[in-house]
Design a protein around this motif. Structure first.
Motif, PDB file in Angstrom:
ATOM      1  N   TRP A 158       3.851   1.641  -1.231  1.00  0.00           N
ATOM      2  CA  TRP A 158       4.475   1.812  -2.539  1.00  0.00           C
ATOM      3  C   TRP A 158       3.476   2.339  -3.562  1.00  0.00           C
ATOM      4  N   ILE A 159       2.268   1.774  -3.562  1.00  0.00           N
ATOM      5  CA  ILE A 159       1.253   2.179  -4.538  1.00  0.00           C
ATOM      6  C   ILE A 159       0.697   3.563  -4.221  1.00  0.00           C
ATOM      7  N   TRP A 189       8.694   5.434  -9.144  1.00  0.00           N
ATOM      8  CA  TRP A 189       8.301   4.100  -8.670  1.00  0.00           C
ATOM      9  C   TRP A 189       9.495   3.278  -8.197  1.00  0.00           C
ATOM     10  N   THR A 230       0.835  -1.202   0.000  1.00  0.00           N
ATOM     11  CA  THR A 230       0.000   0.000   0.000  1.00  0.00           C
ATOM     12  C   THR A 230       0.866   1.247   0.000  1.00  0.00           C
TER      13      THR A 230
END
Length: 443
Positions: A98-99, A236, A96
């Motif tokens: 990271w996203i 990212w 979560t």
């Protein structure tokens, strides 16, 4: 480096003495004039409001977090099942983070914070609706709670970086620790009292409902936090590149955060369960939390005041050694008495460990404008490393527990996992000894 550290040690002792003297002088109303009084690093209105929202989130969790493991244990006496619940929580939290990093950096990070509080409310609503069937959905429920924590703490930590600076960061962390201690002092005691006075499972349903209500208040309070400025595009794979960078700081910092997480992953749920298993009484668990957290009411703000940046190296080492020694009474027996000794020592010494290690990482993030502009990615990296350590520590715990270890082996496992912060100290000692000059504060 060794010689420099030896020369610095007496200087730090003198600095620590003067800090204690200042604190004592203030405590006696200024009647004693020992040492030079340091100006206070004040917190502004947004910092205080963030502390309030964070306090509500902690309070909501404190009402039920302590008893979720006990609730699951009573449904199915399986410590391994509960450990897997937390593994799911840590994995979901990392994913979560990271996203959600993209939304927090490029969009309105306040939405992520509110969504985190809302998902936490949804978790307790589902636990209420599922009742005894909750054990069937142990992994999805763990993942849902992990998602809530990931959303909230990512947004909270980014805003924390933006509303604090190097001068008041230890002070903020001291107050944050105070709120944690207050929440886990009052809420579990109330919850334990209600559970023991109301027939099972209505008592648990009531405290889960209380958590739900507090989280809803937290959502409302969060609207009074200012909308924070969006930043450039989210990287990212930025964290991976930082870890791989030769000579860069984040390989060591990430490893230190993982080492810190090894202890957190197991001790965050195991101690409360051990207290309940030793006493078979929720009220005793509430009393335990009341006593041990009450100590934090004093120790956290005191540590926040006493810590000067130059005292971090040896102060944090004292705290780490003490929290390791606190486990050794378990070799005698794991009883309410030895668990209480452990809890009291943690209450006294844990702030010495956690305040400087938290502050120094955020100081590194804010060391210059370029680094500060990547604060979201760095915080995602920090939190993912922590969760990687939590997953690793809990999986080791599961692996040993599955072999049905003897009492000495189980205690040795706790000592080894509990000693992981020592590795974090070794990895971070460069920055603890030589504080980073961080003139940059988030916008």
């Amino acid at each position: 480096m060794k010689d420099q550290t030896k020369e610095r040690f007496p200087h730090n002792l003198r600095a620590a003495f003067h800090s204690v003297a200042n604190q004592m002088r203030r405590g006696f109303g200024g009647r004693f004039n020992w040492g030079k009084r340091q100006p206070k690093a004040e917190l502004d209105a947004q910092s205080r409001l963030l502390l309030f929202v964070q306090g509500l989130y902690l309070l909501g969790n404190a009402f039920s977090d302590t008893f979720v493991g006990v609730y699951l244990w009573k449904l199915n006496n399986d410590l391994l099942m509960i450990a897997w619940f937390f593994v799911a929580q840590y994995v979901a939290m990392a994913l979560t983070l990271w996203i959600a990093g993209k939304q927090v950096k490029e969009g309105n990070k306040m939405n992520a914070l509110r969504l985190g509080v809302g998902v936490a409310a949804l978790f307790y609503l589902l636990v209420l609706l599922l009742g005894a069937r909750a054990v069937t959905y142990i992994l999805p429920l763990g993942a849902l709670q992990g998602a809530a924590d990931g959303l909230f703490w990512l947004a909270n930590n980014v805003v924390y970086f933006e509303v604090t600076d190097r001068e008041n960061r230890d002070r903020f962390n001291g107050f944050a620790g105070l709120l944690t201690s207050f929440s886990y002092m009052i809420a579990p005691w109330i919850a334990g009292y209600l559970i023991t006075r109301i027939s099972d499972p209505l008592g648990y349903h009531l405290i889960f409902s209380l958590s739900l209500g507090v989280f809803l208040v937290g959502v409302v309070a969060s609207f009074f936090l200012k909308k924070r400025q969006a930043q450039d595009s989210y990287g990212w794979l930025f964290g991976v590149r930082q870890i791989a960078e030769r000579g860069g700081p984040w390989g060591r910092i990430s490893a230190a955060m993982a080492a810190q997480g090894v202890r957190e992953g197991v001790f965050s749920f195991a101690i409360g369960l051990l207290v309940y298993i030793a006493t078979r009484n929720e009220m005793q668990l509430g009393n335990y939390s009341l006593i041990t957290s009450a100590i934090g009411i004093i120790s956290y703000p005191l540590a926040g005041r006493l810590f000067e940046r130059r005292n971090r190296l040896w102060g944090s080492l004292v705290g780490i050694v003490a929290i390791i020694l606190a486990i050794f009474p378990f070799y005698w027996e794991i009883s309410y008495a030895t668990l209480l000794v452990f809890g009291i020592m943690i209450g006294v010494f844990f702030p010495l460990y956690t305040i400087p290690l938290t502050s120094v990482v955020f100081d590194v993030i804010g060391r210059d404008e370029e680094s500060a502009s990547r604060r979201v990615e760095y915080i995602v990296l920090r939190e993912m490393a922590l969760n990687a350590g939590r997953v690793f520590g809990t999986l080791v715990f599961i692996g040993v527990l599955a072999q049905e270890p003897s009492h000495p082996l189980f205690t040795t496992l706790l000592v080894l996992l509990g000693s992981a912060p020592l590795a974090a100290w070794v990895l971070l000692r460069k920055w603890l000894a030589d504080p980073v000059d961080t003139p940059v504060q988030g916008p």
